[in-house]
Design an enzyme around this catalytic site. Sequence first.
Site, PDB file in Angstrom:
ATOM      1  N   ASP A 124       0.830  -1.216   0.000  1.00 32.23           N
ATOM      2  CA  ASP A 124       0.000   0.000   0.000  1.00 32.23           C
ATOM      3  C   ASP A 124       0.864   1.266   0.000  1.00 32.23           C
ATOM      4  O   ASP A 124       0.386   2.347  -0.348  1.00 32.23           O
ATOM      5  CB  ASP A 124      -0.981   0.000   1.189  1.00 32.23           C
ATOM      6  CG  ASP A 124      -0.333  -0.038   2.568  1.00 32.23           C
ATOM      7  OD1 ASP A 124       0.917  -0.071   2.656  1.00 32.23           O
ATOM      8  OD2 ASP A 124      -1.070  -0.047   3.569  1.00 32.23           O
ATOM      9  N   GLU A 125       2.147   1.126   0.378  1.00 32.08           N
ATOM     10  CA  GLU A 125       3.021   2.310   0.441  1.00 32.08           C
ATOM     11  C   GLU A 125       3.230   2.957  -0.914  1.00 32.08           C
ATOM     12  O   GLU A 125       3.626   4.133  -0.980  1.00 32.08           O
ATOM     13  CB  GLU A 125       4.389   1.940   1.024  1.00 32.08           C
ATOM     14  CG  GLU A 125       4.342   1.656   2.485  1.00 32.08           C
ATOM     15  CD  GLU A 125       5.691   1.840   3.169  1.00 32.08           C
ATOM     16  OE1 GLU A 125       6.563   2.535   2.622  1.00 32.08           O
ATOM     17  OE2 GLU A 125       5.856   1.285   4.254  1.00 32.08           O
ATOM     18  N   TYR A 147      12.213   3.124  -0.365  1.00 31.26           N
ATOM     19  CA  TYR A 147      11.636   1.776  -0.439  1.00 31.26           C
ATOM     20  C   TYR A 147      10.399   1.761  -1.318  1.00 31.26           C
ATOM     21  O   TYR A 147      10.285   0.972  -2.268  1.00 31.26           O
ATOM     22  CB  TYR A 147      11.296   1.261   0.974  1.00 31.26           C
ATOM     23  CG  TYR A 147      10.282   0.134   0.976  1.00 31.26           C
ATOM     24  CD1 TYR A 147      10.620  -1.132   0.516  1.00 31.26           C
ATOM     25  CD2 TYR A 147       8.971   0.348   1.428  1.00 31.26           C
ATOM     26  CE1 TYR A 147       9.678  -2.162   0.499  1.00 31.26           C
ATOM     27  CE2 TYR A 147       8.034  -0.671   1.421  1.00 31.26           C
ATOM     28  CZ  TYR A 147       8.389  -1.931   0.955  1.00 31.26           C
ATOM     29  OH  TYR A 147       7.461  -2.948   0.936  1.00 31.26           O
TER      30      TYR A 147
HETATM   31  P1  NAD Z   1      11.139  -9.778   4.502  1.00 31.45           P
HETATM   32  O1  NAD Z   1      12.140  -8.680   4.529  1.00 31.45           O
HETATM   33  O2  NAD Z   1      10.752 -10.459   5.763  1.00 31.45           O
HETATM   34  O3  NAD Z   1      11.638 -10.934   3.512  1.00 31.45           O
HETATM   35  C1  NAD Z   1      12.167 -10.674   2.244  1.00 31.45           C
HETATM   36  C2  NAD Z   1      12.768 -11.974   1.718  1.00 31.45           C
HETATM   37  O4  NAD Z   1      13.275 -11.729   0.404  1.00 31.45           O
HETATM   38  C3  NAD Z   1      13.939 -12.499   2.559  1.00 31.45           C
HETATM   39  O5  NAD Z   1      13.808 -13.895   2.736  1.00 31.45           O
HETATM   40  C4  NAD Z   1      15.156 -12.164   1.713  1.00 31.45           C
HETATM   41  O6  NAD Z   1      16.229 -13.057   1.920  1.00 31.45           O
HETATM   42  C5  NAD Z   1      14.588 -12.266   0.308  1.00 31.45           C
HETATM   43  N1  NAD Z   1      15.324 -11.486  -0.687  1.00 31.45           N
HETATM   44  C6  NAD Z   1      15.701 -10.176  -0.578  1.00 31.45           C
HETATM   45  N2  NAD Z   1      16.379  -9.809  -1.690  1.00 31.45           N
HETATM   46  C7  NAD Z   1      16.390 -10.885  -2.507  1.00 31.45           C
HETATM   47  C8  NAD Z   1      16.914 -11.124  -3.804  1.00 31.45           C
HETATM   48  N3  NAD Z   1      17.578 -10.164  -4.474  1.00 31.45           N
HETATM   49  N4  NAD Z   1      16.738 -12.343  -4.362  1.00 31.45           N
HETATM   50  C9  NAD Z   1      16.088 -13.327  -3.695  1.00 31.45           C
HETATM   51  N5  NAD Z   1      15.593 -13.171  -2.444  1.00 31.45           N
HETATM   52  C10 NAD Z   1      15.730 -11.965  -1.872  1.00 31.45           C
HETATM   53  O7  NAD Z   1       9.875  -9.174   3.755  1.00 31.45           O
HETATM   54  P2  NAD Z   1       8.313  -9.355   4.005  1.00 31.45           P
HETATM   55  O8  NAD Z   1       7.890  -8.409   5.041  1.00 31.45           O
HETATM   56  O9  NAD Z   1       8.000 -10.794   4.100  1.00 31.45           O
HETATM   57  O10 NAD Z   1       7.765  -8.777   2.612  1.00 31.45           O
HETATM   58  C11 NAD Z   1       7.508  -9.653   1.515  1.00 31.45           C
HETATM   59  C12 NAD Z   1       6.878  -8.853   0.398  1.00 31.45           C
HETATM   60  O11 NAD Z   1       5.666  -8.258   0.856  1.00 31.45           O
HETATM   61  C13 NAD Z   1       7.748  -7.680  -0.090  1.00 31.45           C
HETATM   62  O12 NAD Z   1       7.624  -7.611  -1.491  1.00 31.45           O
HETATM   63  C14 NAD Z   1       7.144  -6.457   0.571  1.00 31.45           C
HETATM   64  O13 NAD Z   1       7.348  -5.313  -0.226  1.00 31.45           O
HETATM   65  C15 NAD Z   1       5.679  -6.856   0.629  1.00 31.45           C
HETATM   66  N6  NAD Z   1       4.887  -6.230   1.720  1.00 31.45           N
HETATM   67  C16 NAD Z   1       5.297  -6.291   3.020  1.00 31.45           C
HETATM   68  C17 NAD Z   1       4.511  -5.749   4.031  1.00 31.45           C
HETATM   69  C18 NAD Z   1       4.908  -5.795   5.489  1.00 31.45           C
HETATM   70  O14 NAD Z   1       4.234  -5.152   6.314  1.00 31.45           O
HETATM   71  N7  NAD Z   1       5.932  -6.530   5.878  1.00 31.45           N
HETATM   72  C19 NAD Z   1       3.301  -5.131   3.701  1.00 31.45           C
HETATM   73  C20 NAD Z   1       2.922  -5.073   2.354  1.00 31.45           C
HETATM   74  C21 NAD Z   1       3.720  -5.645   1.390  1.00 31.45           C
HETATM   75  O1  TDX Z   2      11.246   1.904  15.742  1.00 29.04           O
HETATM   76  C1  TDX Z   2      10.207   2.246  15.165  1.00 29.04           C
HETATM   77  N1  TDX Z   2       9.430   3.214  15.739  1.00 29.04           N
HETATM   78  C2  TDX Z   2       8.270   3.660  15.175  1.00 29.04           C
HETATM   79  O2  TDX Z   2       7.599   4.548  15.740  1.00 29.04           O
HETATM   80  C3  TDX Z   2       9.780   1.664  13.924  1.00 29.04           C
HETATM   81  C4  TDX Z   2      10.603   0.599  13.262  1.00 29.04           C
HETATM   82  C5  TDX Z   2       8.614   2.125  13.365  1.00 29.04           C
HETATM   83  N2  TDX Z   2       7.885   3.099  13.960  1.00 29.04           N
HETATM   84  C6  TDX Z   2       6.641   3.549  13.299  1.00 29.04           C
HETATM   85  C7  TDX Z   2       6.838   3.992  11.858  1.00 29.04           C
HETATM   86  C8  TDX Z   2       5.533   3.615  11.202  1.00 29.04           C
HETATM   87  O3  TDX Z   2       4.599   4.669  11.342  1.00 29.04           O
HETATM   88  O4  TDX Z   2       5.750   2.432  13.239  1.00 29.04           O
HETATM   89  C9  TDX Z   2       5.051   2.401  11.988  1.00 29.04           C
HETATM   90  C10 TDX Z   2       5.351   1.081  11.280  1.00 29.04           C
HETATM   91  O5  TDX Z   2       6.711   1.098  10.922  1.00 29.04           O
HETATM   92  P1  TDX Z   2       7.398  -0.145  10.173  1.00 29.04           P
HETATM   93  O6  TDX Z   2       7.154  -1.385  10.941  1.00 29.04           O
HETATM   94  O7  TDX Z   2       8.803   0.229   9.846  1.00 29.04           O
HETATM   95  O8  TDX Z   2       6.495  -0.269   8.842  1.00 29.04           O
HETATM   96  P2  TDX Z   2       6.157   0.785   7.690  1.00 29.04           P
HETATM   97  O9  TDX Z   2       7.211   1.798   7.533  1.00 29.04           O
HETATM   98  O10 TDX Z   2       4.749   1.247   7.901  1.00 29.04           O
HETATM   99  O11 TDX Z   2       6.241  -0.200   6.410  1.00 29.04           O
HETATM  100  C11 TDX Z   2       5.701  -1.535   6.483  1.00 29.04           C
HETATM  101  O12 TDX Z   2       4.476  -1.609   5.847  1.00 29.04           O
HETATM  102  C12 TDX Z   2       4.455  -1.605   4.450  1.00 29.04           C
HETATM  103  C13 TDX Z   2       6.659  -2.572   5.929  1.00 29.04           C
HETATM  104  O13 TDX Z   2       7.914  -2.444   6.543  1.00 29.04           O
HETATM  105  C14 TDX Z   2       6.777  -2.474   4.450  1.00 29.04           C
HETATM  106  O14 TDX Z   2       7.599  -3.507   3.929  1.00 29.04           O
HETATM  107  C15 TDX Z   2       5.434  -2.590   3.865  1.00 29.04           C
HETATM  108  O15 TDX Z   2       5.488  -2.434   2.482  1.00 29.04           O
END
Ligand code: NAD
Ligand code: TDX
Length: 334
Positions: A124-125, A147
Amino acid sequence: MKRICVTGAAGFIGSNYVRYKLAQDPGVHCIVFDKLTYAGNLDNLKDLPKDRYTFIKGDIADKAAIRAAMEGCDAVVNFAADTHVDRSIMGATDFISTNVTGVYNILESARELKTARVLLVSTDEVYGSIREGSFKETSPPGPRNPYSASKAGGDLMGLAHFETFRTPVMITRGSNTYGPYQYPEKVMPLFITNLIDGQQVPLYKGGENNVRDWLYAEDHASGVDTALMKGEPGNIYNVAGGNERENIVLTRRLLSLLGRGEEFIKLVPDRPGHDFRYSIDASKLRALGWRPKMDWDTGVAKTVEWYKANEWWWRKIKSGEFLAYYKRQYEDRK
Ligand code: NAD
Ligand code: TDX
């Protein structure tokens, strides 16, 4: 579908997806392709039957490697990404390599191999911040940090590939995800594990009232799978948790679940360009039958319980690379 290449599946959401998919479909085999960056961890897949997936260590930025892994697969689902906003502010070179070039390599491989379905997991970012209302799939991208700009780059390349080559690409854009196996740099596991250890939590000052929409990892997995199985190529699907909370509300909930007082909050300098609110409308995915199942209170409590019960998983992560990052991110902030 018999064989699916799941890239980035040693990470947080990817591993939850493989767990979900193997349980849903007894006939499917997953190719787990992952670079094992600091965020990749084979412990995330430890409980899964070894005969149901094949692990290949590789980089999606390496075209030959990802093409070879995708050969013979009916679909590719890309979770591989550099994912932490704060790290992208420190330097985004790897973000561009993985989130743009890596995605392009998957698209080109799919075109050459005639892969039947290509699902790009996005966020959603990419829409940017919104004060009121919610973004729809037709809203233009407006990323505001390195990002999200790199993720938008990958999305646009995917949509262009569909228009130009009819590559059967679907894109999902999920909201902030939480649950088991999340690397403890993200706010929820960072705060939970700090509080278990009796340490303060670094809440960004000025961002206490910023809003995130929380989506449980299994619900994100089922959303991605719905789009993969039922989505139309060339389409974007928002995956929203429907649980918008201010950061201070989340923080106080975690303090309460872990029996800690307000003195455990440490206000630290805000993230530059900190997006105020994310909000997306998921009615398009709901029309395909998807519903998130987890309510926020239960999901947060379950997540806290999981981290309490699985110290073996996060204690080894919260050492080495993590501590160096933590110091750079929080102690040395000017
Ligand atoms: P994560 O950081 O936990 O995991 C990412 C994985 O990708 C890791 O296992 C890493 O080793 C692998 N990776 C990184 N670079 C690579 C490369 N070049 N080749 C192969 N593998 C590689 O991430 P996540 O939170 O599980 O996010 C997964 C997907 O979901 C991402 O595309 C992210 O943008 C999306 N997403 C995450 C969130 C969230 O809140 N975490 C929300 C919305 C969307
Ligand atoms: O130490 C912290 N203190 C704090 O106040 C961190 C790490 C975050 N925050 C705040 C920032 C954000 O408003 O908390 C909120 C969530 O932060 P993150 O966990 O870093 O997530 P965000 O930046 O919202 O992005 C996440 O959601 C969308 C994921 O990391 C992304 O990969 C995803 O795409």
